[in-house]
Scaffold this active site. Structure first.
Site, short mmCIF file in Angstrom:
data_model
loop_
_atom_site.label_atom_id
_atom_site.label_comp_id
_atom_site.label_asym_id
_atom_site.label_seq_id
_atom_site.Cartn_x
_atom_site.Cartn_y
_atom_site.Cartn_z
N SER A 130 0.86 -1.19 0.00
CA SER A 130 0.00 0.00 0.00
C SER A 130 0.89 1.23 0.00
CB SER A 130 -0.89 0.00 1.25
OG SER A 130 -1.54 1.25 1.43
N TYR B 212 -1.98 -1.18 10.46
CA TYR B 212 -2.08 -1.39 9.00
C TYR B 212 -0.76 -1.02 8.32
CZ TYR B 212 -3.88 -1.05 4.22
OH TYR B 212 -4.09 -1.21 2.87
#
Length: 321
Positions: free
Chosen positions: A195, A208
């Protein structure tokens, strides 16, 4: 009585050895410089030439998290390219919908499996089942992930563990399970979804971000390990770092410049992932311009990169507020 004169032979020997070593090191550095320059020249030429994309029509592609979003779009687009697609998700209903859609494009091209990818034993058993029922997987795409977004002191222990189990530990289990497929097939390609949050630390995304940074580290180390072993040249690695995508994963996205950095369309992200895999890209951001920008922010003074980050002001708000 005659006194013997002191000799300088040992000292001269040391000087000679040092000169030989300096000469050898200088020569080795020169060779390295020539090789680096040669590779830069090849890289520059390749940038100017059209990329020869790999044919995936004979590949068996396994994708985790195909129940919706990017995973579903990947399944649909690989099927359109002629691949056999193995759809893996823990949600039976949504995964069945994906398989039905794929098979409506090319009948019999999609295969339906339910699996909790955080369960190592289940993943290993699935690999044997797929080998017997479909064949050897040659492209593995680790796409499954979750993104709870709130301050670290509001995350529970259970939630943090779950983020790590799905977003990174499952990658270890799929690699363990399906690398033997690559070996038997004589080729393979591992694609892992990191990401932009695996390049830049963001508020409300501490667990995350940690997992997405870990994905990049795992891929880089694994690629290096393969490069130094007997499978060199047979297995390729691609790490994907997308910006926020409109899949529902981002509950409360914060975007200051929507016309420049708005939420991405899952179809466009899937298309970019497949292009990157077929082009043997190593690490890419989506959009592609964010990768050099991220590297630039790492080499300038910290306060300068913070000023840039504050100006862009993109991320996520807490999903608990």
């Amino acid at each position: 009585m005659t006194l013997s004169q002191p000799t300088n032979v040992p000292e001269n020997d040391n000087i000679s050895k040092k000169l030989v070593k300096i000469t050898k090191d200088t020569f080795d550095f020169g060779i390295l410089f020539i090789r680096v320059f040669h590779e830069l020249l090849i890289w520059t030429i390749q940038k100017l030439l059209p990329i020869d994309l790999k044919d995936v029509s004979k590949d068996i592609v396994l994708i985790t998290g195909t129940g919706h979003g990017i995973g579903r779009e990947l399944a649909l687009q690989y099927a359109e390219l002629g691949s056999k697609v193995i759809c893996i998700d823990i949600n039976e209903k949504s995964n069945k919908e994906t398989v039905d859609k794929v098979n409506s494009i090319r009948k019999g091209s999609a295969y339906f499996y339910i699996c909790d990818v955080t369960n190592r034993d289940a993943v290993l058993q699935l690999a044997d089942k797929i080998k017997n029922e479909v064949g050897y997987v040659t492209i593995l795409i680790n796409n499954a992930g979750i993104m709870p977004s709130h301050p670290i002191n509001q995350h529970t222990e259970k939630e943090i563990r779950k983020v790590f189990e799905i977003n990174i530990l499952s990658h270890f289990w799929t690699v363990e399970a399906f690398f033997p497929h690559f070996i038997q097939a004589g080729r393979g390609h591992l694609v892992s979804m990191s990401s932009l949050a695996g390049l830049v630390g963001l508020s409300n995304l501490v667990p995350y971000c940690a997992t997405k940074f870990a994905v990049r580290g795992m891929m880089e180390a694994l690629s290096e390990e393969i490069r130094e072993g007997p499978l060199k040249g047979k297995i390729n690695f691609t790490t994907i770092c997308p910006y926020m995508t409109n899949t529902g994963l981002c509950k409360k996205p914060k975007v200051k410049f929507p016309s420049i950095l708005g939420l991405l369309d899952p179809k466009e992200v899937a298309s970019a992932v497949i292009y990157s895999q077929r082009a043997n890209k190593v690490e890419v951001t989506i959009p592609s311009g964010l990768h050099p920008f991220s590297n630039f922010c790492r080499v300038i003074p910290l306060k300068c990169s913070i000023l840039l980050k504050d100006f862009i002001d993109s991320g996520v708000e807490s999903d608990l507020s």
